[in-house]
Design a protein around this motif. Structure first.
Motif, PDB file in Angstrom:
ATOM      1  N   GLU A 243     -66.516 -12.648  25.027  1.00 49.62           N
ATOM      2  CA  GLU A 243     -67.828 -12.911  24.454  1.00 49.62           C
ATOM      3  C   GLU A 243     -67.818 -12.522  22.983  1.00 49.62           C
ATOM      4  O   GLU A 243     -67.188 -11.532  22.603  1.00 49.62           O
ATOM      5  CB  GLU A 243     -68.892 -12.106  25.199  1.00 49.62           C
ATOM      6  CG  GLU A 243     -69.117 -12.581  26.604  1.00 49.62           C
ATOM      7  CD  GLU A 243     -70.287 -11.855  27.253  1.00 49.62           C
ATOM      8  OE1 GLU A 243     -71.122 -11.282  26.520  1.00 49.62           O
ATOM      9  OE2 GLU A 243     -70.342 -11.874  28.471  1.00 49.62           O
TER      10      GLU A 243
ATOM     11  N   GLN B 133     -77.639  -5.288  23.493  1.00 47.29           N
ATOM     12  CA  GLN B 133     -76.738  -4.948  24.588  1.00 47.29           C
ATOM     13  C   GLN B 133     -76.196  -6.245  25.182  1.00 47.29           C
ATOM     14  O   GLN B 133     -76.978  -7.134  25.516  1.00 47.29           O
ATOM     15  CB  GLN B 133     -77.466  -4.175  25.679  1.00 47.29           C
ATOM     16  CG  GLN B 133     -77.973  -2.837  25.246  1.00 47.29           C
ATOM     17  CD  GLN B 133     -78.729  -2.161  26.384  1.00 47.29           C
ATOM     18  OE1 GLN B 133     -79.306  -2.823  27.233  1.00 47.29           O
ATOM     19  NE2 GLN B 133     -78.699  -0.845  26.373  1.00 47.29           N
ATOM     20  N   PRO B 134     -74.878  -6.401  25.350  1.00 43.39           N
ATOM     21  CA  PRO B 134     -74.323  -7.657  25.859  1.00 43.39           C
ATOM     22  C   PRO B 134     -74.780  -7.985  27.281  1.00 43.39           C
ATOM     23  O   PRO B 134     -74.972  -9.138  27.620  1.00 43.39           O
ATOM     24  CB  PRO B 134     -72.816  -7.452  25.824  1.00 43.39           C
ATOM     25  CG  PRO B 134     -72.567  -6.169  25.133  1.00 43.39           C
ATOM     26  CD  PRO B 134     -73.845  -5.455  24.984  1.00 43.39           C
ATOM     27  N   HIS B 135     -74.948  -6.971  28.117  1.00 36.85           N
ATOM     28  CA  HIS B 135     -75.384  -7.207  29.498  1.00 36.85           C
ATOM     29  C   HIS B 135     -76.680  -6.437  29.741  1.00 36.85           C
ATOM     30  O   HIS B 135     -76.797  -5.636  30.659  1.00 36.85           O
ATOM     31  CB  HIS B 135     -74.301  -6.770  30.491  1.00 36.85           C
ATOM     32  CG  HIS B 135     -72.998  -7.458  30.266  1.00 36.85           C
ATOM     33  ND1 HIS B 135     -72.799  -8.777  30.592  1.00 36.85           N
ATOM     34  CD2 HIS B 135     -71.843  -7.035  29.710  1.00 36.85           C
ATOM     35  CE1 HIS B 135     -71.571  -9.130  30.266  1.00 36.85           C
ATOM     36  NE2 HIS B 135     -70.963  -8.087  29.725  1.00 36.85           N
TER      37      HIS B 135
ATOM     38  N   TRP C 291     -79.708  -7.525  30.684  1.00 35.03           N
ATOM     39  CA  TRP C 291     -80.480  -7.896  31.868  1.00 35.03           C
ATOM     40  C   TRP C 291     -79.549  -8.508  32.898  1.00 35.03           C
ATOM     41  O   TRP C 291     -78.492  -9.032  32.590  1.00 35.03           O
ATOM     42  CB  TRP C 291     -81.620  -8.857  31.527  1.00 35.03           C
ATOM     43  CG  TRP C 291     -81.165 -10.150  30.933  1.00 35.03           C
ATOM     44  CD1 TRP C 291     -81.035 -10.441  29.613  1.00 35.03           C
ATOM     45  CD2 TRP C 291     -80.768 -11.334  31.636  1.00 35.03           C
ATOM     46  NE1 TRP C 291     -80.576 -11.719  29.443  1.00 35.03           N
ATOM     47  CE2 TRP C 291     -80.409 -12.296  30.679  1.00 35.03           C
ATOM     48  CE3 TRP C 291     -80.680 -11.681  32.966  1.00 35.03           C
ATOM     49  CZ2 TRP C 291     -79.975 -13.577  31.020  1.00 35.03           C
ATOM     50  CZ3 TRP C 291     -80.247 -12.954  33.304  1.00 35.03           C
ATOM     51  CH2 TRP C 291     -79.912 -13.884  32.326  1.00 35.03           C
ATOM     52  N   ARG C 292     -79.930  -8.434  34.156  1.00 34.51           N
ATOM     53  CA  ARG C 292     -79.118  -8.952  35.261  1.00 34.51           C
ATOM     54  C   ARG C 292     -80.053  -9.475  36.346  1.00 34.51           C
ATOM     55  O   ARG C 292     -81.025  -8.832  36.692  1.00 34.51           O
ATOM     56  CB  ARG C 292     -78.226  -7.850  35.822  1.00 34.51           C
ATOM     57  CG  ARG C 292     -77.348  -8.299  36.976  1.00 34.51           C
ATOM     58  CD  ARG C 292     -76.493  -7.164  37.509  1.00 34.51           C
ATOM     59  NE  ARG C 292     -75.657  -6.566  36.479  1.00 34.51           N
ATOM     60  CZ  ARG C 292     -74.435  -6.984  36.153  1.00 34.51           C
ATOM     61  NH1 ARG C 292     -73.898  -7.997  36.785  1.00 34.51           N
ATOM     62  NH2 ARG C 292     -73.742  -6.386  35.217  1.00 34.51           N
TER      63      ARG C 292
ATOM     64  N   THR D 208     -75.988 -12.370  33.870  1.00 32.17           N
ATOM     65  CA  THR D 208     -76.378 -11.381  32.874  1.00 32.17           C
ATOM     66  C   THR D 208     -76.575 -12.049  31.526  1.00 32.17           C
ATOM     67  O   THR D 208     -76.154 -13.187  31.310  1.00 32.17           O
ATOM     68  CB  THR D 208     -75.304 -10.287  32.709  1.00 32.17           C
ATOM     69  OG1 THR D 208     -74.112 -10.896  32.216  1.00 32.17           O
ATOM     70  CG2 THR D 208     -75.032  -9.566  34.005  1.00 32.17           C
ATOM     71  N   GLY D 209     -77.206 -11.323  30.617  1.00 33.08           N
ATOM     72  CA  GLY D 209     -77.404 -11.837  29.275  1.00 33.08           C
ATOM     73  C   GLY D 209     -77.761 -10.716  28.331  1.00 33.08           C
ATOM     74  O   GLY D 209     -78.099  -9.601  28.751  1.00 33.08           O
ATOM     75  N   PRO D 210     -77.710 -10.994  27.036  1.00 30.78           N
ATOM     76  CA  PRO D 210     -77.997  -9.954  26.049  1.00 30.78           C
ATOM     77  C   PRO D 210     -79.491  -9.644  25.949  1.00 30.78           C
ATOM     78  O   PRO D 210     -80.334 -10.502  26.199  1.00 30.78           O
ATOM     79  CB  PRO D 210     -77.463 -10.544  24.746  1.00 30.78           C
ATOM     80  CG  PRO D 210     -77.465 -12.008  24.955  1.00 30.78           C
ATOM     81  CD  PRO D 210     -77.262 -12.222  26.417  1.00 30.78           C
ATOM     82  N   SER D 211     -79.777  -8.404  25.581  1.00 30.88           N
ATOM     83  CA  SER D 211     -81.161  -8.006  25.328  1.00 30.88           C
ATOM     84  C   SER D 211     -81.169  -6.936  24.237  1.00 30.88           C
ATOM     85  O   SER D 211     -80.150  -6.322  23.943  1.00 30.88           O
ATOM     86  CB  SER D 211     -81.829  -7.474  26.597  1.00 30.88           C
ATOM     87  OG  SER D 211     -81.271  -6.237  26.961  1.00 30.88           O
TER      88      SER D 211
ATOM     89  N   THR E 173     -84.810 -10.999  25.054  1.00 33.87           N
ATOM     90  CA  THR E 173     -83.670 -11.447  25.857  1.00 33.87           C
ATOM     91  C   THR E 173     -83.365 -12.901  25.576  1.00 33.87           C
ATOM     92  O   THR E 173     -84.189 -13.636  25.047  1.00 33.87           O
ATOM     93  CB  THR E 173     -83.956 -11.304  27.367  1.00 33.87           C
ATOM     94  OG1 THR E 173     -85.064 -12.137  27.701  1.00 33.87           O
ATOM     95  CG2 THR E 173     -84.242  -9.872  27.747  1.00 33.87           C
TER      96      THR E 173
END
Length: 122
Positions: free
Chosen positions: A58, A72-74, A76-77, A83-86, A93
């Motif tokens: 990534e 943050q790269p992960h 949210w989940r 997952t995705g950045p937030s 997000t």
């Protein structure tokens, strides 16, 4: 030279065609399924080897596009594991790091209008 097998009656030819048609159909169907399975397996193999070797990385996250906070790269989940950045500060997000890193370039006038919204209303 005459053919080895000479079928003169129509009902024998029709019977043979009725018997051979499903066999040929199944043969062609199996060949098509086999080609699809092989292409699917080759794609899976390439993806698996890329992930196993760590080729798919990534991109590093830029600061938050809204507040400038750390991303943050992960962050949210979902229950299914996506997952995705937030943002740590404002909680913004997005679905992917590429989207997170996309910025719209604003002119100086647009930046002033965004930073001082009260001036436009006067």
């Amino acid at each position: 030279m005459p053919p080895i097998i000479h079928i003169q009656t129509a009902w024998i030819r029709q019977t043979l065609m009725i018997l051979l048609t499903p066999v040929l159909f199944l043969l062609i169907l199996c060949m098509r399924i086999g080609k699809g399975a092989m292409s699917g397996l080759s794609e899976f193999s390439q993806l698996f080897s890329a992930v196993w070797k760590g080729v798919e990385e990534e991109p590093p996250l830029l600061p938050c596009p809204f507040c400038g906070g750390k991303g943050q790269p992960h962050g949210w989940r979902t229950q299914s594991g996506a997952t995705g950045p937030s943002c740590e500060d404002c909680g913004a997000t997005t679905w992917a790091a590429e989207t997170w890193n996309t910025r719209i370039v604003l002119t100086e006038e647009q930046m002033k209008a965004v930073q001082n919204p009260d001036r436009d209303s006067e």
